[in-house]
Every structure is written in C-alpha cells, then in structure tokens.
Design a protein around this motif. Structure first.
Motif, PDB file in Angstrom:
ATOM      1  N   GLU A  61       0.821  -1.217   0.000  1.00 28.29           N
ATOM      2  CA  GLU A  61       0.000   0.000   0.000  1.00 28.29           C
ATOM      3  C   GLU A  61       0.852   1.262   0.000  1.00 28.29           C
ATOM      4  N   ASN A  62       1.953   1.253   0.738  1.00 32.06           N
ATOM      5  CA  ASN A  62       2.826   2.425   0.787  1.00 32.06           C
ATOM      6  C   ASN A  62       3.437   2.721  -0.579  1.00 32.06           C
ATOM      7  N   CYS A  63       3.872   1.687  -1.267  1.00 32.49           N
ATOM      8  CA  CYS A  63       4.499   1.879  -2.577  1.00 32.49           C
ATOM      9  C   CYS A  63       3.471   2.233  -3.647  1.00 32.49           C
ATOM     10  N   LYS A  64       2.251   1.693  -3.494  1.00 32.29           N
ATOM     11  CA  LYS A  64       1.170   2.110  -4.391  1.00 32.29           C
ATOM     12  C   LYS A  64       0.916   3.599  -4.256  1.00 32.29           C
ATOM     13  N   LEU A  65       0.797   4.078  -3.021  1.00 32.87           N
ATOM     14  CA  LEU A  65       0.538   5.485  -2.771  1.00 32.87           C
ATOM     15  C   LEU A  65       1.648   6.355  -3.352  1.00 32.87           C
ATOM     16  N   ARG A  66       2.873   5.893  -3.209  1.00 36.07           N
ATOM     17  CA  ARG A  66       4.008   6.679  -3.740  1.00 36.07           C
ATOM     18  C   ARG A  66       3.916   6.808  -5.259  1.00 36.07           C
ATOM     19  N   ASP A  67       3.624   5.700  -5.934  1.00 45.77           N
ATOM     20  CA  ASP A  67       3.482   5.730  -7.394  1.00 45.77           C
ATOM     21  C   ASP A  67       2.303   6.593  -7.814  1.00 45.77           C
ATOM     22  N   TRP A  68       1.171   6.445  -7.140  1.00 47.41           N
ATOM     23  CA  TRP A  68      -0.027   7.205  -7.502  1.00 47.41           C
ATOM     24  C   TRP A  68       0.199   8.701  -7.298  1.00 47.41           C
ATOM     25  N   HIS A  69       0.837   9.043  -6.193  1.00 45.65           N
ATOM     26  CA  HIS A  69       1.061  10.457  -5.900  1.00 45.65           C
ATOM     27  C   HIS A  69       2.073  11.063  -6.873  1.00 45.65           C
ATOM     28  N   THR A  70       3.078  10.281  -7.259  1.00 47.25           N
ATOM     29  CA  THR A  70       4.061  10.753  -8.232  1.00 47.25           C
ATOM     30  C   THR A  70       3.394  11.052  -9.571  1.00 47.25           C
ATOM     31  N   ASN A  71       2.494  10.183 -10.000  1.00 48.89           N
ATOM     32  CA  ASN A  71       1.758  10.407 -11.245  1.00 48.89           C
ATOM     33  C   ASN A  71       0.772  11.561 -11.117  1.00 48.89           C
ATOM     34  N   TYR A  72       0.192  11.699  -9.931  1.00 45.13           N
ATOM     35  CA  TYR A  72      -0.767  12.782  -9.691  1.00 45.13           C
ATOM     36  C   TYR A  72      -0.104  14.157  -9.800  1.00 45.13           C
ATOM     37  N   GLU A  73       1.151  14.254  -9.405  1.00 47.87           N
ATOM     38  CA  GLU A  73       1.860  15.535  -9.433  1.00 47.87           C
ATOM     39  C   GLU A  73       2.285  15.958 -10.835  1.00 47.87           C
ATOM     40  N   LEU A  74       2.212  15.045 -11.793  1.00 47.52           N
ATOM     41  CA  LEU A  74       2.574  15.397 -13.169  1.00 47.52           C
ATOM     42  C   LEU A  74       1.491  16.267 -13.804  1.00 47.52           C
ATOM     43  N   THR A  75       1.841  16.924 -14.900  1.00 46.43           N
ATOM     44  CA  THR A  75       0.897  17.789 -15.607  1.00 46.43           C
ATOM     45  C   THR A  75      -0.238  16.961 -16.199  1.00 46.43           C
ATOM     46  N   ASP A  76      -1.446  17.456 -16.066  1.00 44.01           N
ATOM     47  CA  ASP A  76      -2.626  16.735 -16.546  1.00 44.01           C
ATOM     48  C   ASP A  76      -2.663  16.729 -18.075  1.00 44.01           C
ATOM     49  N   VAL A  77      -3.244  15.687 -18.631  1.00 43.10           N
ATOM     50  CA  VAL A  77      -3.475  15.595 -20.073  1.00 43.10           C
ATOM     51  C   VAL A  77      -4.949  15.275 -20.287  1.00 43.10           C
ATOM     52  N   ASP A  78      -5.447  15.600 -21.469  1.00 41.61           N
ATOM     53  CA  ASP A  78      -6.838  15.279 -21.786  1.00 41.61           C
ATOM     54  C   ASP A  78      -6.913  14.763 -23.211  1.00 41.61           C
ATOM     55  N   SER A  79      -8.134  14.624 -23.704  1.00 44.62           N
ATOM     56  CA  SER A  79      -8.342  14.041 -25.034  1.00 44.62           C
ATOM     57  C   SER A  79      -7.787  14.912 -26.146  1.00 44.62           C
ATOM     58  N   PHE A  80      -7.617  16.203 -25.874  1.00 38.03           N
ATOM     59  CA  PHE A  80      -7.168  17.114 -26.911  1.00 38.03           C
ATOM     60  C   PHE A  80      -5.692  17.490 -26.767  1.00 38.03           C
ATOM     61  N   SER A  81      -4.968  16.826 -25.874  1.00 42.58           N
ATOM     62  CA  SER A  81      -3.548  17.152 -25.686  1.00 42.58           C
ATOM     63  C   SER A  81      -2.753  16.884 -26.955  1.00 42.58           C
ATOM     64  N   LEU A  82      -3.008  15.758 -27.603  1.00 46.85           N
ATOM     65  CA  LEU A  82      -2.295  15.439 -28.840  1.00 46.85           C
ATOM     66  C   LEU A  82      -2.755  16.352 -29.972  1.00 46.85           C
ATOM     67  N   PHE A  83      -4.027  16.755 -29.924  1.00 47.71           N
ATOM     68  CA  PHE A  83      -4.540  17.693 -30.932  1.00 47.71           C
ATOM     69  C   PHE A  83      -3.717  18.982 -30.939  1.00 47.71           C
ATOM     70  N   ASN A  84      -3.355  19.478 -29.761  1.00 42.37           N
ATOM     71  CA  ASN A  84      -2.577  20.712 -29.670  1.00 42.37           C
ATOM     72  C   ASN A  84      -1.237  20.578 -30.386  1.00 42.37           C
ATOM     73  N   GLU A  85      -0.609  19.398 -30.241  1.00 40.72           N
ATOM     74  CA  GLU A  85       0.679  19.176 -30.897  1.00 40.72           C
ATOM     75  C   GLU A  85       0.513  19.130 -32.413  1.00 40.72           C
ATOM     76  N   PHE A  86      -0.523  18.425 -32.875  1.00 41.80           N
ATOM     77  CA  PHE A  86      -0.776  18.330 -34.311  1.00 41.80           C
ATOM     78  C   PHE A  86      -1.096  19.706 -34.902  1.00 41.80           C
TER      79      PHE A  86
END
Length: 735
Positions: A484-509
């Motif tokens: 559980e501790n290592c799960k929380l660490r991984d989840w929190h690390t991913n949570y702190e990253l910049t959010d992406v959505d369905s149109f994130s790749l659209f912006n690049e294109f």
C-alpha cells in the motif's frame, strides 16, 4: 481516480460512494488509499471484460484484421478501462466527466510503467538523442497508435524538410550575392527622389535613399531564385503527401490495424460496458448545421478585424518611424500578440459549436472540433498575411484621392523596391516567435508545475520498500501487487505530473500543421522557412517525447490506423500552396514588372549607350510624380519640408501619368501577371496529378503481406467450419 477528502454526510461524498459501488457491481476491484486531504482510488478490471472485448473484436467485420492475441496488451486494457469508467453512470445519469465538472472527483489518470518509462527515456526521451531514430513501435506499445503515428508523421516531415532547407539556404545566398552590387539597390541608396508622406497627419516627405537598408533586405527574398524555389516546394508538398501514405502503410500493416474501424471499436466498447445498451443513432439537422456554419463565418469575419487593426495602427506607427520598416516590425509583433489572445477565443467557440452539433461519438466530435479549430486558427494567422500579399499597396489610391477605411483612415503603401519584404517580415516574426515561445511554455510549464506541487506537499512520502523497488525492473506477474505504501508513492508521483486530456495530442498536431502551412503556402516570400521549421522540429520531437514520458501524466492509449482528418487538411494546404505561391510570385513580388521592364522598357531594349545593366532606371520607372501645383494634391506645407527645403513635388509607387491616369505599362504588366499565374498553377497542378498517379499509396510488399495475412486467417477459419459441414453431410446421408 483522485478526489478531495470529504465528510461521509456530504452530497459529493455520497456521489463518490455511489459511483464506486457502480464500478464494484461490474466486478471492478477498487483500492482506496487516503493521503492528507486526498483520496486515491485504484481501479482494476476483471478478466471477463477483456475476454469479452477479444471475442467481439474477433467476430467484428471491420476489426477482424486487428491483432486478437490471447494476451491483450496493457495499452489496450487501459483503453478499455478508460472507456468503461467514463461511461459508468450513477442514479442521476451523471457520468465521470459530469462528476469531475461538479468537483465530486478531481481527476483520473492511468499510471506510467516504471520499466518501460525508463527504457523510453534512455532510448528516445532525452536531448542527447536528437539525431537518433525514433523507436516508433515501442512508442506505440506504450502510448498507443495515435501518439505513435503523430511522432511517425513528425519524424517523416522533419526528414523530408532537409532538402527544402538546403535549397532555401542556396536561394538566400543567391540573393545575398547581389546584396551590394545590384543596380536596383544602388539606385535606391544613391537616389535623391523625394517620396510622398506615408500618413495624413504628422508624416513628412522622405528621401528614397533613407530606406537603403530596406531595399537591400527586399532583394534577399525577392529575386529570380524564389520563383524556382516556389515551384520546387509545390512539387515537394505533393511528393511529401504521397510518400507519407506509403510510409504510413508500412507501419499500419506491421501493427495489423489496416482494416481497423474506429466507429466499430466504439460499438464493441459500448457492448463490453453494457450488453443491454442501445447504440447512438446517426442524426443530422440542417438547422443545426446552418447555425454552426453561420457562427463559423462570424468568427472568420472577426479575424479580418486584424487587418482593420493593422490599418489603424499603421498611420500611428508611421509617425514614430522614419521608414515603414519599423512600422512593419511593430505591426507584426502586435499581430502576434492578438493571435495569442484569439487562440483562446477560437478554442472556446469551437467547443461550443461541437456541442450544438450533438455528434454521435467522441471520434466524430474530435473530427468536427479539429476542422473548426484549424479553420479559425488558419484565418487568425493568415488573414493579415493575405492582406499584405495581395492587397497592400494595390488599393491605396494616389495623392489627392487616397482610399480610406470608413472614409477616415488611409491604407498603407508598399516600398518602391516591392511588397514582398513586408510579407517576409510578417511571416518571419510570427513563425519564429510562435516556435520559440510555444516551445518554452511547453517545456518549462510542466517543470514549474512539478516544482510547485512538491512545495505544496505537506510531508514527504515514504521511500519504497526493497521488495517493491525490485518489482519496478520486471513486469508484475499475475496477482502480484505492490504494498500500500508503494502504491501510494506511485499514484502520488503520477498525480503531481501535468494533466493531459483528449485534446492534448490535438494541440501538438495543430502546432505542426500551422507550421506546415507557413512552410509551404508563402514560402516564395520566406525561403528560409523550411530551415527554421527543420531546426524547430528536431527540438520539437525530443521536447514532446520528454514531456510525454517524464513531465506529463500518461496519455490514454488510442488505437487508429491514420492521422485522421489531418490528412485531408494537409492535402488542402498542398493545393492552396500551389495557388498562393503562384499569386505571390505573379502579383506580390516584382518579378513580373522587372521582367517586363528588362524586355520592353529597359535601356537594353532602347539601345542606350554606356549602360552596364539592363535593369538600370527600374526604380524610377515604377514611380509616379504628384505636383503640389495640382489642386487635387492636398498635403500641408509642413509635410512637404525635408532638410529645410520645401519640396514642390513628391513621388509614389504606381504607374500613372501627371493627370493620375493609369499608363499602358500598368495594363501590360497586369496581363503578364495573369498569364504567369495561370501557366504556373496549371503546370504545377499537372505535376501534382502525375506524381499522385505515379506513386502508389502502398508499397507492393505491404499489399502482399496484407493479402497473405487475410489468406491465412481465412484458411484457419475454414478448417473447423469444413469439419462441421462434413459431419452434417454424413448425418443427412444416414437419415
């Protein structure tokens, strides 16, 4: 999924609980971990869902050619789970998107895989790998086909930019070789001609020699080499599209998604989510379509206010700068700032119009949004360029009868050495500023957010235990999980990253397709555009890779076998590039007037003795004179003073006599312009059709591989069915 910690009696907390129960009713395993004021929900889907998906995929008509291996990849599992959690509803008919808008849940994201993330970072997502190839298949396995095809297209586009960049440099050097020796430059720099004021109030007459540097700059980009380069780029655009189709076909065949259908997969996912669901029916409303079209025309009309703004500012800037070079530079920077603001407005309007349309599926919404957003952005970026290219200095009138906007604001004029430099300055500032600023925001934005998130964290997370740390280097076996501790660490690390959505790749294109437009449409005015695009793209590939792998949350892997509606947009840009470049050379540049002067009106034709160059006297030939003695010329006496001397006349760029009547030379040049444009475009369109016909869209080995793959699948399907038919024959013969 992540939510704010709430009291159990609160309304949002009850909705959270109800939604989690709906997932558990579908046999999803939900792990809840609380950290500070955040609640993390880990979602795991049961095997039955993936088995159902694999079965439906196998019997599907359009998706039967896709890979149906017994082991479904993790990227496919993520896509299935993402679809189900997005379409799971609670009693109030609210789905996850509705709940996130209502702040019941804060966000949802899929987790990065440490092992694969590390591999991609070492091989691809780092600055030292700028000149290495891309592991496109590994990118596809991790991010899905949609992201992989974006990088495949961007890499192919960058590779094919090498030749245009080299030729563009040669064209620039060709212009540079005449930088000081050209008689046109010498004529401007040594001229004593007095030019008419550039605005009504505050502007005075000026000497043509004051713009010597501007004339030199004009010759760098308005020379005979640009004609050849424009023709080359028109053919290059066609070859780029045709060879891209072949390049794409090779990877699509390798990934076995040739016959894949997006709409049919969406039906499969709907059935996997709910076997009793009803498919969304196709709908079309002429009223809604007409309303959307009217709204689009209104937005396109609003973009033309950029031209109006430019006219209003031109007069003010002309007072502050001795030449129109400074005015043009300041105007281009202001235009870029307005473009940045309009981009936000265009996105909001495009999303609103998509809601009005009520599209059937998300794929239809994405296609509709792409077309609208690109259309808005194209007009926002290029309306001012079209004005500079085809209207600036051609509809401004003459002294005593200037054309005015709303009867008050006077239109701008071109420099006597040509209008193409104005177009080049506008293009260079917008293109270069856009690339530099967008790249800085793309890279440093996520880094700054990551830094802020770490500072906001109330306490440090515990380090991973030794057992779980070793698991990062190897794929987890079935039923194996982190503590559980290592799960929380991984989840929190991913949570702190910049959010992406369905149109994130659209912006690049969108960013790259707008750049492609700059590189091809007005390339006659800016031969160095392919070079700047090449340098930007080398950085852009690694920047996007670093951003996706290390700075952003993992994108939901999407399956596809094409770059979608972008291919149609690129085809349209290719056709437009032929038309516009023909018009730029024929109408905007001084190529045709110089040609007519050399062979009809120049000193070599008249046999003037002692003339070293056939273009001598060209600048004076393009100027007309307005006398202060003419009652129609209404300049103030203060405006006619230069170096303490009162000028009795001034010159302006046009082909008119002393009575302001258009001369015969003007009509001859106009006829030759039209003839050149028609010839240029017809020759290049024929070349485009020949290239399209000559180059098949798929290599023969790809076609043969696809044929053999279908043949083997039919053979495999035939074996069990043949044995069943034989059993039936035996049964009926016995009875």
């Amino acid at each position: 999924m992540v939510a704010k910690l709430m009291n159990e009696g609160e309304r949002h907390a009850r909705k959270q609980k109800e939604y989690i129960e709906q997932l558990q009713n579908k046999n999803f395993k939900v792990t809840k971990i609380i950290n500070d004021n955040l609640v993390f929900y880990g979602i795991q889907a049961p095997k039955e869902i993936f088995q159902k998906y694999r079965y439906l995929l196998k019997i599907s008509d359009a998706c039967s050619g896709s890979s149906t291996d017994s082991n479904i990849s993790l990227s496919t599992r993520i896509r299935i789970v993402h679809f189900i959690i997005n379409h799971t509803q609670i009693g109030t008919k609210e789905n996850l998107r509705d709940l996130m808008k209502a702040k019941v849940f804060e966000t949802r994201f899929c987790l990065h895989e440490k092992r694969k993330q590390k591999e991609l970072k070492e091989e691809w997502a780092r600055w030292t790998a700028c000149f290495k190839g891309q592991p496109v298949t590994k990118v596809r396995d991790y991010f899905g086909e949609k992201v992989a095809l974006y990088f495949l297209w961007l890499g192919w586009y960058t590779f094919l930019l090498i030749l245009p960049a080299v030729i563009g440099i040669l064209v620039f050097l060709y212009g540079l070789s005449y930088f000081n020796s050209s008689p046109l430059v010498q004529e401007v720099c040594e001229s004593n001609t007095v030019m008419c004021p550039l605005c009504d109030n505050g502007c005075k007459v000026w000497k043509l020699s004051d713009t010597c540097s501007y004339a030199k700059l004009s010759l760098l980009f308005d020379n005979n080499g640009t004609v050849f380069f424009a023709m080359f780029m028109a053919i290059w655009t066609t070859l780029f599209m045709e060879f891209w189709k072949r390049h794409l076909a090779s990877y699509v065949c390798e990934w076995r998604v040739t016959d894949w259908s997006e709409s049919e997969e969406e039906l499969i996912l709907e059935l996997v989510n709910n076997a009793d669901c009803r498919p969304k029916m196709y709908k079309h409303s002429y009223l809604r379509t007409a309303l959307v079209l009217i709204c689009m025309l209104v937005i396109i009309g609003l973009t033309h206010f950029l031209v109006v703004f430019r006219v209003l500012v031109a007069g003010l800037l002309a007072k502050d700068f001795k030449s129109n070079l400074g005015s043009m530079l300041a105007g281009a920077v202001l235009h870029f700032i307005i473009i940045t603001v309009m981009t936000k407005v265009n996105r909001i309007v495009a999303l609103k119009l998509c809601k009005i349309e009520e599209t059937r599926t998300f794929a239809d919404t994405e296609k509709s949004f792409t077309v609208k957003m690109f259309t808005f952005q194209f007009f926002t970026y290029f309306c001012s360029l079209f004005y500079v290219a085809f209207f600036l200095g051609r509809i401004n009138g003459h002294p005593g009868e200037y054309v005015r906007l709303a009867g008050q604001w006077r239109l701008e004029e071109c420099h006597p050495s040509g209008c193409l430099t104005d177009l080049f300055i506008q293009m260079a500032i917008i293109m270069v500023l856009k690339q530099i600023i967008s790249n800085m925001f793309e890279y440093f934005g996520p880094l700054f957010k990551k830094f802020l998130e770490k500072r906001k964290r109330q306490h440090k997370l515990q380090r991973k235990c030794a057992t779980c740390y070793l698991k990062d280097d190897y794929p987890l076996k079935e039923g194996q999980e982190l503590c559980e501790n290592c799960k929380l660490r991984d989840w929190h690390t991913n949570y702190e990253l910049t959010d992406v959505d369905s149109f994130s790749l659209f912006n690049e294109f969108l960013e790259m397709v707008i750049q492609f437009s700059f590189t091809t449409i007005f390339v006659a005015a800016f031969p160095l555009a392919p070079l700047f695009a090449l340098l930007n793209n080398v950085i852009e590939i690694r920047l996007d890779a670093i951003k996706m792998v290390t700075l952003e949350r993992r994108m939901v892997p999407k399956k596809t076998n094409t770059i979608g509606v972008w291919i149609d947009i690129l085809e349209a840009i290719g056709v437009l590039a032929v038309i516009v470049n023909g018009l730029v050379i024929g109408v905007s540049s001084d190529f045709i007037p110089r040609l007519v002067y050399r062979y009809v009106y120049g000193p070599c034709v008249n046999g003037t003795a002692g003339v070293k160059d056939c273009m001598s006297g060209y600048i004076n030939n393009t100027l007309s004179v307005a006398s202060m003695a003419d009652s129609r010329v209404k300049f103030d006496l203060d405006q006619m003073v230069t170096d303490g001397i009162l000028a009795t006349s001034c010159s302006y760029k046009d082909y008119r006599d002393t009575d302001f009547n258009i001369t015969h030379q003007f009509w001859l040049i106009l006829a030759v312009r039209f003839a050149f444009v028609i010839l240029f475009e017809h020759v290049l369109v024929i070349c485009k059709f020949i290239a399209s016909w000559f180059i098949p869209p798929s290599p023969m080995n790809v076609k043969n591989d696809g044929l053999m793959d279908k043949f083997r699948r039919l053979q495999e399907d035939l074996k069990p069915s043949s044995s069943v038919r034989m059993d039936k024959r035996v049964y009926f013969s016995d009875h």
